[in-house]
Design a protein around this motif. Structure first.
Motif, PDB file in Angstrom:
ATOM      1  N   LYS A 321     -31.651 -38.925 -22.205  1.00 54.45           N
ATOM      2  CA  LYS A 321     -33.020 -38.967 -21.703  1.00 54.45           C
ATOM      3  C   LYS A 321     -33.529 -40.405 -21.665  1.00 54.45           C
ATOM      4  O   LYS A 321     -34.191 -40.822 -20.709  1.00 54.45           O
ATOM      5  N   ASP A 322     -33.237 -41.171 -22.712  1.00 48.40           N
ATOM      6  CA  ASP A 322     -33.634 -42.584 -22.732  1.00 48.40           C
ATOM      7  C   ASP A 322     -32.937 -43.357 -21.615  1.00 48.40           C
ATOM      8  O   ASP A 322     -33.557 -44.239 -20.981  1.00 48.40           O
ATOM      9  N   ARG A 325     -34.722 -42.729 -18.372  1.00 47.60           N
ATOM     10  CA  ARG A 325     -35.969 -43.476 -18.275  1.00 47.60           C
ATOM     11  C   ARG A 325     -35.709 -44.972 -18.062  1.00 47.60           C
ATOM     12  O   ARG A 325     -36.365 -45.616 -17.237  1.00 47.60           O
ATOM     13  N   ASN A 329     -36.803 -47.158 -14.868  1.00 44.60           N
ATOM     14  CA  ASN A 329     -37.664 -48.325 -15.069  1.00 44.60           C
ATOM     15  C   ASN A 329     -37.057 -49.565 -14.412  1.00 44.60           C
ATOM     16  O   ASN A 329     -37.748 -50.306 -13.694  1.00 44.60           O
ATOM     17  N   THR A 345     -44.381 -41.893 -19.505  1.00 41.46           N
ATOM     18  CA  THR A 345     -43.486 -41.408 -20.555  1.00 41.46           C
ATOM     19  C   THR A 345     -44.008 -40.128 -21.191  1.00 41.46           C
ATOM     20  O   THR A 345     -43.247 -39.179 -21.428  1.00 41.46           O
ATOM     21  N   PHE A 348     -43.350 -37.249 -18.890  1.00 41.90           N
ATOM     22  CA  PHE A 348     -41.925 -36.921 -18.884  1.00 41.90           C
ATOM     23  C   PHE A 348     -41.542 -36.089 -20.095  1.00 41.90           C
ATOM     24  O   PHE A 348     -40.887 -35.040 -19.974  1.00 41.90           O
TER      25      PHE A 348
END
Length: 416
Positions: A321-322, A325, A329, A345, A348
């Motif tokens: 998930k990170d 993101r 980004n 965030t 999300f």
């Protein structure tokens, strides 16, 4: 068109009961004409065409598949074109809940319209090659009866085996690709608002909730829970109508504040991978027949729950998930777009947990079909007339799924 005849040891393919040594005979006239036009456009003077029918192995439900090699036989000729063709199965409404024509038009729309814009936007922003969302080249001249693409298997790409569970390296690359796909939808929304409103926001799913769909979901879910104790089987089957309703709600309604163009079927069998020295170095998505405008987390959750098991999610979900993101980004920064402006965030994280039941629905309903015997999944097959028989390894592949589902239910998320 000159065609090399080949013989294939296939008991049944494309709805034919007899073995054929002329797969080109099953190509529609418009598709043959499209191939001829490609030959003319590429200025072949002397050539040979090889046609090979591909046995689907249960990974494809909406089309018959072919590989076509066009080989230059002119003196000193070195030119060649390798094509991959998905030809419609000739049904207006497959299984009773999928509009075939609409599905093909959506894929044509993606390859010949959206992907062209994606490439243009990435070229204008000078996106480095290793950070790009990559598309497959497509030729549109088939009259809506087929999708004609470059055959990337000739370049070393291959589809993971249908019954595999993803490894971390493949998953990381796949997550980065879907993050870039979603990002480009946000870029279009910001940079091309008129096109976005006219062409992207109105993309609806080709799936329809009807009695036949519910019947197939019920049949598949029964196969998924057949190895559980009776009480667990009853619990999941009692929950199934609610899971089906929420699945279609997420696919058809604005249930979240952030939406974009979604792939709709983002799983291993729809992602090509290229290996070097035993390691996956590049992946790209294919099969855009189920694209729709909706919550981006649906693609992410769908991949997590159809391509990896409970243990995989427990170990890697947070990091993936990170990665999603961070990739989004970095990609949006090339267009001076702040991720917090288009997909905050907090939104999300809330959406992901809010829609986790989407993942359990995919697990209980789709996995038994993905892991079933391939003969029930030939293009055009009526699933209601086939037994959904999962292999012996299936219980191991979904080990821990019920406990994960129970923990989710006990969270009592407020969905009102």
């Amino acid at each position: 068109m000159q065609v090399e005849e080949q013989t294939y040891k296939v008991e049944k393919f494309c709805g034919y009961d007899k073995i054929t040594n002329k797969p080109e005979d099953k190509l529609y006239p418009r598709v043959k004409n499209a191939i001829k036009k490609i030959i003319e456009d590429e200025e072949f003077t002397k050539y040979r065409v090889k046609v090979r029918a591909i046995e689907p192995d249960g990974g494809n439900y909406l089309a018959n598949l072919y590989e076509i090699d066009i080989l230059d036989e002119a003196p000193n000729g070195k030119k060649k074109i390798n094509l991959f063709i998905k030809q419609t199965v000739g049904a207006d409404n497959l299984y009773g809940f999928i509009d075939i024509e609409d599905a093909y038009l959506k894929e044509v729309f993606f390859y010949t319209d959206v992907s062209v814009i994606f490439n243009k936007l990435q070229n204008e922003a000078n996106i480095p090659s290793n950070e790009r969302f990559r598309n497959v080249k497509c030729w549109p001249e088939s009259g809506g009866e087929a999708i004609i693409m470059e055959n990337l298997t000739k370049d070393g790409f291959k589809t993971p085996r249908r019954k595999e569970i993803t490894d971390l390296q493949f998953a990381q690359l796949a997550i980065q690709q879907i993050a870039r796909f979603h990002s480009l939808s946000f870029v279009i929304q910001k940079k091309m608002p008129e096109y976005f409103e006219k062409k992207i926001r109105n993309v609806k799913t080709v799936l329809h909730l009807n009695d036949k769909y519910i019947e197939i979901c019920t049949k598949s879910a029964k196969a998924a829970v057949s190895h559980y104790d009776e009480d667990i089987r009853k619990e999941i089957m009692n929950d199934l109508p609610g899971l089906i309703d929420t699945y279609f709600k997420y696919m058809n309604e604005a249930v979240t504040s952030v939406n974009c163009l979604c792939h709709g079927d983002y799983r291993l069998n729809n992602i090509l991978g290229k290996e070097e020295d035993g390691e996956t170095k590049e992946v790209l998505a294919i099969d855009y027949q189920l694209i729709f405008y909706g919550p981006p987390v649906t693609d992410l959750i769908y991949f997590m729950y159809t391509s990896g098991g409970t243990q995989f999610r427990e170990k890697h979900e947070r990091n993936l998930k990170d990665l999603y993101r961070n990739t989004m980004n970095d990609f949006l920064s090339h267009y001076d777009i702040d991720i917090e402006d288009v997909f905050p965030t907090k939104v999300f994280e809330k959406d992901y947990e809010f829609m986790r039941d989407f993942g359990f629905y995919c697990s209980f309903v789709f996995l038994p079909i993905f892991f079933s015997e391939s003969n029930m999944l030939e293009p055009g097959t009526d699933l209601l007339k086939q037994d959904i028989c999962v292999d012996k390894s299936f219980p191991e592949k979904i080990a821990g799924l019920y406990d994960e589902y129970k923990r989710y239910k006990n969270q009592n998320y407020n969905k009102n």
